[in-house]
Design an enzyme around this catalytic site. Structure first.
Site, PDB file in Angstrom:
ATOM      1  N   PHE A 257       0.591  -1.154  -0.251  1.00  0.00           N
ATOM      2  CA  PHE A 257       0.029  -0.062  -0.008  1.00  0.00           C
ATOM      3  C   PHE A 257       0.889   1.299   0.081  1.00  0.00           C
ATOM      4  CE2 PHE A 257      -2.032  -3.198   2.812  1.00  0.00           C
ATOM      5  CZ  PHE A 257      -2.873  -3.765   1.842  1.00  0.00           C
TER       6      PHE A 257
ATOM      7  N   ILE B 153       2.373  -7.830  -4.961  1.00  0.00           N
ATOM      8  CA  ILE B 153       2.211  -7.261  -3.413  1.00  0.00           C
ATOM      9  C   ILE B 153       0.946  -7.909  -3.015  1.00  0.00           C
ATOM     10  CG2 ILE B 153       3.735  -5.545  -4.061  1.00  0.00           C
ATOM     11  CD1 ILE B 153       1.398  -3.511  -3.987  1.00  0.00           C
ATOM     12  N   GLY B 154       0.306  -9.020  -3.681  1.00  0.00           N
ATOM     13  CA  GLY B 154      -0.878  -9.170  -2.944  1.00  0.00           C
ATOM     14  C   GLY B 154      -2.130  -9.118  -4.209  1.00  0.00           C
TER      15      GLY B 154
ATOM     16  N   ARG C  94      -8.528  -2.601 -20.532  1.00  0.00           N
ATOM     17  CA  ARG C  94      -8.763  -4.088 -20.393  1.00  0.00           C
ATOM     18  C   ARG C  94      -8.510  -4.719 -19.100  1.00  0.00           C
ATOM     19  NH1 ARG C  94      -6.449  -6.765 -25.226  1.00  0.00           N
ATOM     20  NH2 ARG C  94      -8.668  -6.569 -26.087  1.00  0.00           N
ATOM     21  N   ILE C  95      -9.477  -5.490 -18.851  1.00  0.00           N
ATOM     22  CA  ILE C  95      -9.228  -6.345 -17.503  1.00  0.00           C
ATOM     23  C   ILE C  95      -8.515  -7.423 -17.670  1.00  0.00           C
ATOM     24  CG2 ILE C  95     -10.456  -6.993 -15.380  1.00  0.00           C
ATOM     25  CD1 ILE C  95     -10.541  -4.074 -15.776  1.00  0.00           C
TER      26      ILE C  95
ATOM     27  N   LYS D 250     -11.596 -11.654 -11.418  1.00  0.00           N
ATOM     28  CA  LYS D 250     -11.644 -12.106 -10.306  1.00  0.00           C
ATOM     29  C   LYS D 250     -10.726 -11.046  -9.402  1.00  0.00           C
ATOM     30  CE  LYS D 250     -12.048 -16.110  -7.350  1.00  0.00           C
ATOM     31  NZ  LYS D 250     -12.009 -17.624  -7.547  1.00  0.00           N
TER      32      LYS D 250
ATOM     33  N   GLU E 274      -5.146   1.446  -7.412  1.00  0.00           N
ATOM     34  CA  GLU E 274      -5.481   2.677  -6.724  1.00  0.00           C
ATOM     35  C   GLU E 274      -6.617   3.257  -6.911  1.00  0.00           C
ATOM     36  OE1 GLU E 274      -1.423   4.456  -5.098  1.00  0.00           O
ATOM     37  OE2 GLU E 274      -1.087   3.388  -6.946  1.00  0.00           O
TER      38      GLU E 274
HETATM   39 MO1  MOS Z   1       1.349   3.047  -4.087  1.00  0.00          MO
HETATM   40  S1  MOS Z   1       0.927   4.133  -2.574  1.00  0.00           S
HETATM   41  O1  MOS Z   1       1.897   3.818  -5.163  1.00  0.00           O
HETATM   42  O2  MOS Z   1       2.330   1.771  -3.319  1.00  0.00           O
END
Ligand code: MOS
Length: 733
Positions: A235, A461-462, A623-624, A628, A700
């Site tokens: 994050f 990162i998840g 595009r996705i 999921k 984000e």
């Molecule tokens: Mo994100 S706040 O750019 O790791």
């Protein structure tokens, strides 16, 4: 192009490893001969170190060594944004903030290290810290993010915009200090073999960590390897090099054994950055028919005594609405705290709380529906740069969201909807986030054994990087997703950018596509030039690959496959490495993702308690790649937005400058019971500008706008406009 794998809601390829506990996160990596490091910190927010007395600690059981700040480069002054710059090496006795790292105890066990750290006596000369914006020296930075953006942005003529406004609204919106609180706390295992350092690190950027540590320790990049295979949330707080990593590396070199440092939860509140408190002065001017004539947005945020970091609250303000006259300006207040950092949608998240709340206020003043006001000011081109959008489907997001939510049934009058003793409110807001990308390299190897390995030095990162890159590679190679192994998280792999600013999919997936496509073409060429291949003499364009079979479209009985081709050529494998960079023509376009969020709140009139009953989010992000994992990103983002709106707030003791309640029981974040049913939709776009796959930023985007939508819904429910986050019950009573 028909997509067979890309776009499908494939389960996470690393899901089984994670739920069975087999996935080794940084702190789980098993290393022989390991010792444990515990960092000791300043317990005052301002002053000078007189002495660090380690006499009791050094004789405690199990202690291997104790290293103080006097033996390290200046740990407090790691430039937040450009770790490639050489570091100051002089020791610095000043205490700038509570929690400042002052050294590390290394012991045989974690418990022994913790006990010994508690015996380190830090003798300080204490001074009275600066803690609040009112106390602080406030200044206007000329540029932000080390010169890449100006500190003040203007267009048109603000004064004339005010003169031409029939309505001029001026308000102040405030958001508190917030922390990232990833489930996994930051950790490092540092290990030296001769001059070579290996770091197992919780990081969003293996290459940036490598560059940073090389600059600080003055060692060449080829001597440093950074590994990060799984991350329990970042994050933004794991995006940049932090001092615990440096301390672990220095300690491991000194004790000549691998050292593991895992930050305690409380240390996460002072060691890894935070989102600054913001105070935002926002002016909107509009004509009677709802056309914006002027926007000014002045944001004040905190920074540390030794570094400048701006929470760029005006980032979205400059491009969100078609308004001819604008001023965005930043002010910084120096306090005795560590340097703030990026936190999910830095700038946009608090900035759009202000702008989208103000738009709602303006809609009420003008007696216009809030969607109608936004449509009247819809930016058909980027109003700041004048560039066309690479793609934009915001109108469809409003329309679809309104339809699913049932917005047309809304009576705009505040306090007009009730359900027993609950006041019901409906609110909405827009979301936006820029869609950037960087260069990335990918290696594809097809083995004669049938194995296929695709590698890039990116991170998961998840968010699902392993999964979506597997899909892109499998599709380009004409294989099933099960037959492709995607590897990441090792700085020895081909370079990819930091996983931040929502750039990973847009940077790495085009490189995966390029390398995998090149490998497929190479294989086909080997077949059509091989007299032993059934495809000998065929044209490249007449051949396709599906499920590992390479065949003639017109006559599928003429076929070959990767392993046979390699065997016939006496090759163990075929290897292709490709780099992709953002298309230079894409600079002629403004690239952003957009969305619209709708929420229903129920406010207990007697208790002031707010419950989010339902929410609908509709997003357009090109595009996705996987519906999921994309939906999971959105659910996570909206959840963050709900936390930001109703709960999250870091409290600093205004006398001592210490963070109060640095733990997950005092710092409130939503739990399952706080989160309503979410309806998530995507308006899929075919953006031919951004990259070969047409993907835009997503991670984000969905936190943006949520706090405003909730605040707008609370106003609709109660008639009370709350301009200060979080919206806690006391503010409604
Ligand atoms: Mo994100 S706040 O750019 O790791």
């Amino acid at each position: 192009m028909q997509h067979r794998i890309v776009g499908k809601p494939l389960d996470r390829v690393d899901g089984r490893l994670k739920v069975t506990g087999e996935a080794a996160y940084t702190a789980d990596v098993s290393i022989d001969n390991l010792v444990y490091g515990v960092i000791f910190q300043s317990a005052i927010a301002k002053g000078k170190v007189i002495q660090i007395d380690i006499s009791a600690a050094v004789i405690a059981p199990g202690v291997v060594d104790i290293i103080t700040y006097e033996q390290t480069p200046s740990l407090v002054k790691i430039p937040f944004f450009s770790p490639q710059q050489p570091q100051p090496t002089e020791k610095d006795d000043n205490i700038y903030y509570d929690g400042q790292h002052l050294g590390i105890v290394v012991a045989q066990t974690l418990e022994q290290a913790q006990t010994a750290a508690s015996l380190v006596k830090i003798i300080c000369e204490e001074a009275s810290p600066t803690v609040t914006m009112a106390q602080a020296e406030v200044f206007e930075p000329e540029s932000i993010f080390f010169g890449i953006m100006p500190g003040k942005i203007t267009r048109g003529d603000v004064e004339s915009g005010k003169t031409h406004a029939d309505i001029l609204m001026e308000q102040v919106y405030t958001t508190p200090m917030e922390h990232h609180n990833p489930l996994e706390t930051s950790a490092t295992i540092a290990m030296w073999e001769g001059d070579n350092l290996t770091l197992y690190e919780t990081t969003q950027g293996i290459s940036s960590t490598q560059r940073g540590i090389c600059a600080v320790l003055n060692i060449p990049p080829e001597n440093v390897r950074v590994i990060s295979k799984y991350l329990g949330g970042g994050f933004g707080c794991k995006a940049l090099l932090k001092s615990h990593t440096i301390l672990a590396a220095i300690a491991a070199r000194q004790v000549k054994r691998p050292v593991k440092v895992v930050l305690m939860r409380s240390q996460m509140y002072t060691s890894c950055g935070y989102r600054s408190q913001t105070q935002q002065h926002l002016t909107l001017g509009a004509t009677k028919d709802g056309k914006l004539t002027v926007i000014t947005h002045i944001g004040t945020s905190f920074t540390s005594p030794f570094d400048d970091f701006v929470e760029a609250v005006g980032a979205a303000t400059t491009m969100m609405y078609a308004c001819p006259n604008l001023e965005v300006k930043y002010r910084l207040a120096r306090i005795n705290a560590s340097t703030p950092t990026f936190m999910r949608a830095p700038g946009e998240a608090p900035g759009m709380f202000a702008l989208e709340s103000a738009m709602d206020e303006l809609a009420y003043t003008l007696n216009l529906d809030p969607i109608e006001l936004r449509l009247r000011n819809h930016a058909d081109i980027d109003p700041h740069t004048g560039l066309a959008w690479s793609s934009k489907s915001l109108k469809q997001c409003y329309q679809q969201g309104a339809e699913i939510f049932g917005w047309s049934k809304r009576n705009p009058v505040p306090r007009s909807m009730r359900d027993e003793h609950f006041l019901i409110g409906w609110g909405m807001a827009s979301a936006t986030f820029p869609s950037h990308a960087g260069p990335a390299s990918v290696k594809v190897e097809i083995f004669a054994t049938g194995e296929v390995r695709v590698q890039s030095g990116t991170q998961d990162i998840g968010t699902g990087t392993y999964t979506v890159m597997t899909q892109v590679a499998a599709e380009a190679l004409g294989l099933s997703s099960q037959s492709v192994q995607f590897e990441l998280g090792d700085s020895n792999l081909p370079k990819a950018p930091v996983t931040g600013n929502s750039i990973t999919v847009g940077s790495v997936s085009p490189a995966v596509h390029k390398a995998a496509s090149a490998a497929r073409v190479k294989m086909i060429q080997m077949a059509i030039t091989d007299s032993n291949s059934p495809l000998y003499g065929s044209q490249l364009d007449d051949i396709t690959v599906e499920s590992g079979q390479i065949f003639l479209r017109q006559d599928p009985s003429k076929r070959d496959n990767y392993t046979d081709i390699l065997h016939r050529h006496g090759l163990k494998s075929l290897e292709v490495t490709e780099e992709s960079s953002p298309n230079p023509e894409s600079k002629q376009y403004s690239k952003h993702s957009f969305g619209a969020i709708f929420v229903e709140v129920a406010v207990d009139e007697l208790l002031g308690e707010i419950k989010i009953r339902r929410c609908v989010g509709v997003y357009s992000a090109g595009r996705i790649l996987n519906f999921k994992t994309a939906r999971s990103q959105v659910v996570g983002g909206i959840t963050w937005g709900i936390g930001m709106a109703l709960m999250e707030k870091t409290v600093m003791d205004t006398n001592q400058g210490r963070i109060v309640g640095a733990n997950l029981s005092d710092y409130l974040i939503p739990v399952h019971a706080d989160i309503p049913n979410m309806e998530v939709q995507f308006v899929e776009e075919h953006d031919s500008v951004v990259n070969a796959l047409g993907t835009k930023s997503l991670g984000e985007l969905p936190i943006v706008g949520v706090a405003a939508a909730i605040s707008n819904a609370v106003y609709h429910a109660t008639g009370k406009r709350i301009r200060d986050l979080p919206i806690t019950p006391d503010k409604l009573l």
